[in-house]
Design a protein around this motif. Sequence first.
Motif, PDB file in Angstrom:
ATOM      1  N   HIS A   1      35.090  43.235  24.280  1.00 47.83           N
ATOM      2  CA  HIS A   1      35.202  41.774  24.365  1.00 47.83           C
ATOM      3  C   HIS A   1      36.492  41.379  25.068  1.00 47.83           C
ATOM      4  N   HIS A   2      36.587  40.115  25.397  1.00 46.27           N
ATOM      5  CA  HIS A   2      37.811  39.590  26.009  1.00 46.27           C
ATOM      6  C   HIS A   2      38.581  38.810  24.957  1.00 46.27           C
TER       7      HIS A   2
ATOM      8  N   PRO B   1      41.981  36.437  23.519  1.00 45.73           N
ATOM      9  CA  PRO B   1      42.453  35.078  23.819  1.00 45.73           C
ATOM     10  C   PRO B   1      43.219  34.933  25.133  1.00 45.73           C
TER      11      PRO B   1
ATOM     12  N   GLY C   1      42.691  36.835  27.751  1.00 45.82           N
ATOM     13  CA  GLY C   1      41.862  37.354  28.827  1.00 45.82           C
ATOM     14  C   GLY C   1      41.816  38.855  28.970  1.00 45.82           C
TER      15      GLY C   1
ATOM     16  N   SER D   1      33.804  36.198  24.684  1.00 47.45           N
ATOM     17  CA  SER D   1      35.156  35.793  25.058  1.00 47.45           C
ATOM     18  C   SER D   1      35.381  34.427  24.419  1.00 47.45           C
ATOM     19  N   ASP D   2      36.523  33.829  24.674  1.00 43.81           N
ATOM     20  CA  ASP D   2      36.772  32.487  24.129  1.00 43.81           C
ATOM     21  C   ASP D   2      35.763  31.468  24.633  1.00 43.81           C
ATOM     22  N   SER D   3      35.237  31.689  25.828  1.00 44.61           N
ATOM     23  CA  SER D   3      34.360  30.683  26.426  1.00 44.61           C
ATOM     24  C   SER D   3      32.907  31.109  26.575  1.00 44.61           C
ATOM     25  N   ASP D   4      32.545  32.301  26.123  1.00 38.29           N
ATOM     26  CA  ASP D   4      31.187  32.800  26.350  1.00 38.29           C
ATOM     27  C   ASP D   4      30.774  33.730  25.210  1.00 38.29           C
ATOM     28  N   SER D   5      29.557  33.564  24.723  1.00 36.46           N
ATOM     29  CA  SER D   5      29.068  34.442  23.668  1.00 36.46           C
ATOM     30  C   SER D   5      27.886  35.284  24.151  1.00 36.46           C
TER      31      SER D   5
END
Length: 163
Positions: free
Chosen positions: A41-42, A44, A46, A141-145
């Motif tokens: 995963h990414h 916080p 990046g 990531s913070d913006s994508d699941s």
Amino acid sequence: MPTQYESGAETEGSHSDWKLLLAAVECLHGRGFTGLRAIPHHGPVGYWRFAVTPAANLTGGVSFPPRGDDAVFTVSAGGFPTVGTLRIGPETTVDRVADEILRHLGSAAAVTSADDVAYVEWYSRMRLRAEQVDGRPSAFSDSDSTWRLGDEATDPPPGWVEG
């Protein structure tokens, strides 16, 4: 002869380090440690992160967050070329990285407890596709699941539940 990857520069963009980590988990599955789960995963800021933990430590056996952090081996691309206490170099084998991951996970019984053929087969296909498209896998990531291999969306592991 053990599989070797050439280690890239000590940057987040190193392609060979993530391939080595993916191969090490598949190696552990091949050794019978089929209860291990990998969650790429990414974070916080990046950086790509790679967590390995027993299935029993995850929701439904595959999904983050873990039930306990003490049974999770994590490495961040920001820390490359070090994996645990092992410094990655041109001569580093998949077997050595697999041994380093296992050393940090504790009980061998916990990592063999889930005999999940579907997960192990999914993982092998995911790793192969990631290498084909040269795309680092990421579950979130913070913006994508969405599970991704680089920019390509891919199927999540069997039983995956978004956290």
